[in-house]
Scaffold this active site. Structure first.
Site, PDB file in Angstrom:
ATOM      1  N   LEU A 139      12.155 -44.918  34.753  1.00 42.74           N
ATOM      2  CA  LEU A 139      11.688 -43.596  34.331  1.00 42.74           C
ATOM      3  C   LEU A 139      11.621 -42.672  35.554  1.00 42.74           C
ATOM      4  CD1 LEU A 139       8.760 -44.600  31.926  1.00 42.74           C
ATOM      5  CD2 LEU A 139      11.179 -44.284  31.405  1.00 42.74           C
TER       6      LEU A 139
ATOM      7  N   ARG B 122      25.593 -28.265  39.681  1.00 40.76           N
ATOM      8  CA  ARG B 122      25.267 -29.295  38.698  1.00 40.76           C
ATOM      9  C   ARG B 122      25.602 -28.813  37.290  1.00 40.76           C
ATOM     10  NH1 ARG B 122      22.754 -33.496  40.699  1.00 40.76           N
ATOM     11  NH2 ARG B 122      21.719 -34.104  38.770  1.00 40.76           N
TER      12      ARG B 122
ATOM     13  N   HIS C 194      -8.589 -22.292  61.906  1.00 36.69           N
ATOM     14  CA  HIS C 194      -7.827 -22.218  63.152  1.00 36.69           C
ATOM     15  C   HIS C 194      -7.890 -23.563  63.860  1.00 36.69           C
ATOM     16  CE1 HIS C 194      -6.126 -20.494  66.777  1.00 36.69           C
ATOM     17  NE2 HIS C 194      -7.085 -21.084  67.480  1.00 36.69           N
TER      18      HIS C 194
ATOM     19  N   ALA D 298      12.471 -29.334  39.717  1.00 33.81           N
ATOM     20  CA  ALA D 298      11.593 -30.237  38.971  1.00 33.81           C
ATOM     21  C   ALA D 298      10.349 -29.532  38.434  1.00 33.81           C
ATOM     22  CB  ALA D 298      11.184 -31.388  39.878  1.00 33.81           C
TER      23      ALA D 298
ATOM     24  N   GLY E 261      24.699 -24.972  49.665  1.00 34.11           N
ATOM     25  CA  GLY E 261      23.431 -24.774  48.949  1.00 34.11           C
ATOM     26  C   GLY E 261      22.396 -25.750  49.500  1.00 34.11           C
TER      27      GLY E 261
ATOM     28  N   GLY F  86      13.740 -39.774  35.927  1.00 36.29           N
ATOM     29  CA  GLY F  86      14.865 -38.838  35.952  1.00 36.29           C
ATOM     30  C   GLY F  86      15.556 -38.742  37.292  1.00 36.29           C
ATOM     31  N   VAL F  87      16.359 -37.696  37.404  1.00 38.96           N
ATOM     32  CA  VAL F  87      17.108 -37.457  38.646  1.00 38.96           C
ATOM     33  C   VAL F  87      16.133 -37.245  39.794  1.00 38.96           C
ATOM     34  CG1 VAL F  87      18.549 -35.741  39.813  1.00 38.96           C
ATOM     35  CG2 VAL F  87      19.166 -36.532  37.538  1.00 38.96           C
ATOM     36  N   CYS F  88      15.122 -36.445  39.534  1.00 38.59           N
ATOM     37  CA  CYS F  88      14.195 -36.055  40.600  1.00 38.59           C
ATOM     38  C   CYS F  88      13.647 -37.284  41.319  1.00 38.59           C
ATOM     39  CB  CYS F  88      13.067 -35.235  39.995  1.00 38.59           C
ATOM     40  SG  CYS F  88      11.825 -34.767  41.185  1.00 38.59           S
TER      41      CYS F  88
HETATM   42  P1  FAD Z   1      16.372 -35.019  34.935  1.00 34.66           P
HETATM   43  O1  FAD Z   1      15.468 -35.274  36.058  1.00 34.66           O
HETATM   44  O2  FAD Z   1      17.818 -34.858  35.201  1.00 34.66           O
HETATM   45  O3  FAD Z   1      16.141 -36.197  33.906  1.00 34.66           O
HETATM   46  C1  FAD Z   1      16.901 -36.311  32.736  1.00 34.66           C
HETATM   47  C2  FAD Z   1      16.807 -37.721  32.224  1.00 34.66           C
HETATM   48  O4  FAD Z   1      17.420 -37.772  30.949  1.00 34.66           O
HETATM   49  C3  FAD Z   1      17.549 -38.726  33.094  1.00 34.66           C
HETATM   50  O5  FAD Z   1      16.675 -39.766  33.455  1.00 34.66           O
HETATM   51  C4  FAD Z   1      18.673 -39.235  32.197  1.00 34.66           C
HETATM   52  O6  FAD Z   1      18.931 -40.622  32.383  1.00 34.66           O
HETATM   53  C5  FAD Z   1      18.091 -38.994  30.822  1.00 34.66           C
HETATM   54  N1  FAD Z   1      19.100 -38.854  29.768  1.00 34.66           N
HETATM   55  C6  FAD Z   1      20.247 -38.137  29.796  1.00 34.66           C
HETATM   56  N2  FAD Z   1      20.893 -38.227  28.611  1.00 34.66           N
HETATM   57  C7  FAD Z   1      20.132 -39.016  27.818  1.00 34.66           C
HETATM   58  C8  FAD Z   1      20.236 -39.468  26.491  1.00 34.66           C
HETATM   59  N3  FAD Z   1      21.256 -39.105  25.699  1.00 34.66           N
HETATM   60  N4  FAD Z   1      19.268 -40.277  26.008  1.00 34.66           N
HETATM   61  C9  FAD Z   1      18.227 -40.649  26.765  1.00 34.66           C
HETATM   62  N5  FAD Z   1      18.064 -40.245  28.028  1.00 34.66           N
HETATM   63  C10 FAD Z   1      18.994 -39.429  28.558  1.00 34.66           C
HETATM   64  N6  FAD Z   1      14.015 -30.289  42.600  1.00 34.66           N
HETATM   65  C11 FAD Z   1      12.865 -29.925  43.177  1.00 34.66           C
HETATM   66  O7  FAD Z   1      12.027 -29.285  42.528  1.00 34.66           O
HETATM   67  N7  FAD Z   1      12.576 -30.267  44.483  1.00 34.66           N
HETATM   68  C12 FAD Z   1      13.442 -30.960  45.245  1.00 34.66           C
HETATM   69  O8  FAD Z   1      13.161 -31.245  46.404  1.00 34.66           O
HETATM   70  C13 FAD Z   1      14.675 -31.352  44.662  1.00 34.66           C
HETATM   71  N8  FAD Z   1      15.569 -32.070  45.370  1.00 34.66           N
HETATM   72  C14 FAD Z   1      16.724 -32.492  44.774  1.00 34.66           C
HETATM   73  C15 FAD Z   1      17.625 -33.237  45.516  1.00 34.66           C
HETATM   74  C16 FAD Z   1      18.803 -33.684  44.941  1.00 34.66           C
HETATM   75  C17 FAD Z   1      19.752 -34.484  45.750  1.00 34.66           C
HETATM   76  C18 FAD Z   1      19.069 -33.390  43.563  1.00 34.66           C
HETATM   77  C19 FAD Z   1      20.320 -33.874  42.905  1.00 34.66           C
HETATM   78  C20 FAD Z   1      18.186 -32.640  42.817  1.00 34.66           C
HETATM   79  C21 FAD Z   1      16.998 -32.187  43.412  1.00 34.66           C
HETATM   80  N9  FAD Z   1      16.082 -31.408  42.707  1.00 34.66           N
HETATM   81  C22 FAD Z   1      14.924 -30.997  43.307  1.00 34.66           C
HETATM   82  C23 FAD Z   1      16.346 -30.993  41.308  1.00 34.66           C
HETATM   83  C24 FAD Z   1      15.580 -31.871  40.317  1.00 34.66           C
HETATM   84  O9  FAD Z   1      15.922 -33.210  40.539  1.00 34.66           O
HETATM   85  C25 FAD Z   1      15.890 -31.453  38.910  1.00 34.66           C
HETATM   86  O10 FAD Z   1      15.676 -30.078  38.753  1.00 34.66           O
HETATM   87  C26 FAD Z   1      15.000 -32.208  37.931  1.00 34.66           C
HETATM   88  O11 FAD Z   1      15.187 -33.583  38.038  1.00 34.66           O
HETATM   89  C27 FAD Z   1      15.272 -31.765  36.495  1.00 34.66           C
HETATM   90  O12 FAD Z   1      14.422 -32.454  35.655  1.00 34.66           O
HETATM   91  P2  FAD Z   1      14.764 -32.706  34.128  1.00 34.66           P
HETATM   92  O13 FAD Z   1      13.543 -33.323  33.544  1.00 34.66           O
HETATM   93  O14 FAD Z   1      15.304 -31.480  33.525  1.00 34.66           O
HETATM   94  O15 FAD Z   1      15.968 -33.739  34.098  1.00 34.66           O
END
Ligand code: FAD
Length: 476
Positions: A40, A272, A444, A320, A183, A42-44
């Site tokens: 659990l 992305r 300070h 995030a 970026g 996500g990407v974050c």
């Molecule tokens: P996500 O975090 O993308 O999660 C989506 C989830 O849905 C995933 O776990 C995926 O497996 C799941 N999923 C997809 N399709 C299905 C399906 N059909 N059924 C079930 N599950 C599914 N943001 C910040 O705020 N600060 C940072 O420092 C930062 N650094 C980053 C660094 C990198 C290298 C990257 C790539 C991103 C970074 N981000 C950062 C951006 C941040 O990760 C994303 O904005 C954030 O994760 C988006 O959250 P979300 O909940 O929309 O989706």
């Protein structure tokens, strides 16, 4: 098989999805959280914010060691054990991901492992390890996020062409690394690899890097890149790539001139794309915009009355904390409240060296929209705290409405700017004036004083810098 009935199904357990699931459960709803990934968060948590920040922290110790020589402290050349570094980073992820699972359990949120697919506007099919299962829901919140864009011409099926996902695995330290995209992801990961010793060539199609930020705030980062990267090439278009032995041949056009170069690895960080394929959106009334993001209104509602969308998949700022805030709006709207995602101050932080953070209005935006502002800047060279840790290369800047004296925007570049911007968010979100900030005593010696002193600059009498005030303002 009879479908399982639930009030709310959340698809995707990233910072949008799990925040929505937890909040809805806290408010008394029966919630099922569906996640395709084994972990659990996500990407974050797994492939973004957390691993990148862990690596930036770990590698920062290398630059700290290198830079302490003139302070009379020297170290032997450090040894980097990539296996241990990776294990430590993965340990952080496992701990946090386990925490999310635990929090779900404590709230009674049912977690289903598998891919979700809409059969219709009230039915989700989930492909689990045990086979297909069905959920009948009142409302769905789509939080499936995004993935790195990898143009077809560069997708060689060669692991040496990486997106951020593979780059965060740091399989090796390539001698020559091409980073495509100036970026925040390209800059942060470029910083990690440069600190580990790679020679970085960063290319950007536009004529600047970090173009979302005001140029005065981006300048220290640009200077960092010029000093620590082998080269930064602007107005550069990357064409074809091909595999040549253990290297990647890259064709590019630099300001109109064609070039061919060999790299050990390539990191593609050009944006992305939303994860909208194969989730059955066509079986619902949900519509998408021309870039593929789910269309929503300010209440996170899609064109399907039963379906909401939040986070990266809904477009806008892909961060995030924006996803988590949208989660709150969606759940509150489902609960019948009048919440909207309107005028929400979303801070941006780039975790480079130094860090860059801003919130609210930027100078460029003010100019473009014709908003009258006064800018008050406090340079960190005048901050005692910045000098005590040898980082005077920062700047704190306030954008102030000259009539109401309200703070409309805050920008900070400097070490730890990401932590400092929270005070700026509070200032802009709550609509305080420069006077409020100037009158709030800051401890300070801390970097937080730079916010107070920037407010004092606005009134023409900061203690630690001198300004010739053009417009008289009443003293606070
Ligand atoms: P996500 O975090 O993308 O999660 C989506 C989830 O849905 C995933 O776990 C995926 O497996 C799941 N999923 C997809 N399709 C299905 C399906 N059909 N059924 C079930 N599950 C599914 N943001 C910040 O705020 N600060 C940072 O420092 C930062 N650094 C980053 C660094 C990198 C290298 C990257 C790539 C991103 C970074 N981000 C950062 C951006 C941040 O990760 C994303 O904005 C954030 O994760 C988006 O959250 P979300 O909940 O929309 O989706």
């Amino acid at each position: 098989m009879e479908p399982t009935k639930t009030d709310i199904v959340v698809i995707g357990a990233g910072p949008g999805g799990y925040a929505a699931a937890f909040y809805a459960a806290d408010l008394g709803k029966k919630v099922i959280l569906v996640e395709a990934d084994k972990k659990l968060g996500g990407v974050c948590l797994n492939r973004g914010c957390i691993p990148s920040k862990a690596l930036l922290y770990a590698t920062h110790t290398l630059s700290m060691a290198k830079e302490s020589e003139h302070r009379g402290i020297t170290f032997q050349t450090p040894n980097v054990d990539l296996t241990k570094l990776r294990a430590w980073k993965d340990g952080v992820i496992t701990k946090l991901s386990g925490g999310v699972a635990q929090l779900a359990k404590m709230r009674g949120v049912e977690v289903w492992a598998g891919r979700g697919y809409f059969e219709d506007s009230n039915t989700l099919r989930v492909e689990t390890e045990e086979g297909q299962k069905f959920i009948n829901f009142e409302q769905a919140i789509v939080a499936v996020g995004s993935k790195a864009a990898l143009p077809k011409a560069w997708d060689l099926g060669n692991p040496r062409v990486m997106t951020s996902r593979e780059a965060l695995e740091i399989e090796e330290i390539p001698e020559n690394l091409l980073v495509i995209g100036g970026g925040y992801i390209g800059m942060e990961l470029g910083t990690v690899y440069a600190t580990l010793g790679s020679k970085i060539v960063l290319v950007e199609a536009l004529d600047g890097i970090l173009l979302g930020a005001d140029p005065d705030l981006a300048r220290p980062i640009v200077n960092y890149a010029k000093k620590h990267f082998k080269e930064v090439r602007l107005k550069t278009k990357v064409g074809k790539m091909s595999t040549v032995g253990k290297q990647i041949k890259v064709e590019m056009e630099v300001e109109g001139q064609k070039k061919e170069e060999l790299y050990d690895r390539v990191l593609v960080a050009v944006g992305r794309v939303p994860n909208c394929e194969n989730i059955g959106l066509e079986n619902t009334k949900v519509t998408r915009d021309e870039r593929g993001f789910i269309k929503i209104n300010e209440k996170q509602q899609t064109d399907d009355p039963a379906i909401y969308a939040i986070g990266d998949v809904a477009g806008g700022v892909m961060l995030a904390h924006k996803a988590s805030r949208e989660a709150r709006v969606a759940v509150e709207v489902i609960m019948g409240e009048s919440s909207t995602f309107t005028d929400v101050v979303i801070p941006a932080v780039i975790f480079t060296d130094p860090e860059l953070a801003w919130c609210g209005l930027t100078e460029a935006e003010a100019k473009q929209k014709g908003i009258n502002i006064e800018v008050a800047k406090f340079p960190w060279a005048a901050s005692g705290r910045a000098l005590t840790f040898d980082r005077p290369d920062g700047l704190t800047k306030l954008l102030i409405d000259p009539e109401t004296e309200r703070i409309l925007g805050v920008g900070i570049v400097g070490s730890g700017a990401g932590e400092l911007i929270a005070e700026g968010v509070l200032a802009v979100e709550t609509g305080i004036t420069a006077k409020d900030l100037a009158l709030s005593v800051h401890p300070h010696p801390t970097l937080s004083e730079t916010l107070m002193e920037a407010a004092e600059v606005f009134y023409g009498h900061p203690t630690h810098t001198f300004v010739k005030k053009k417009t008289p303002h009443p003293a606070p």
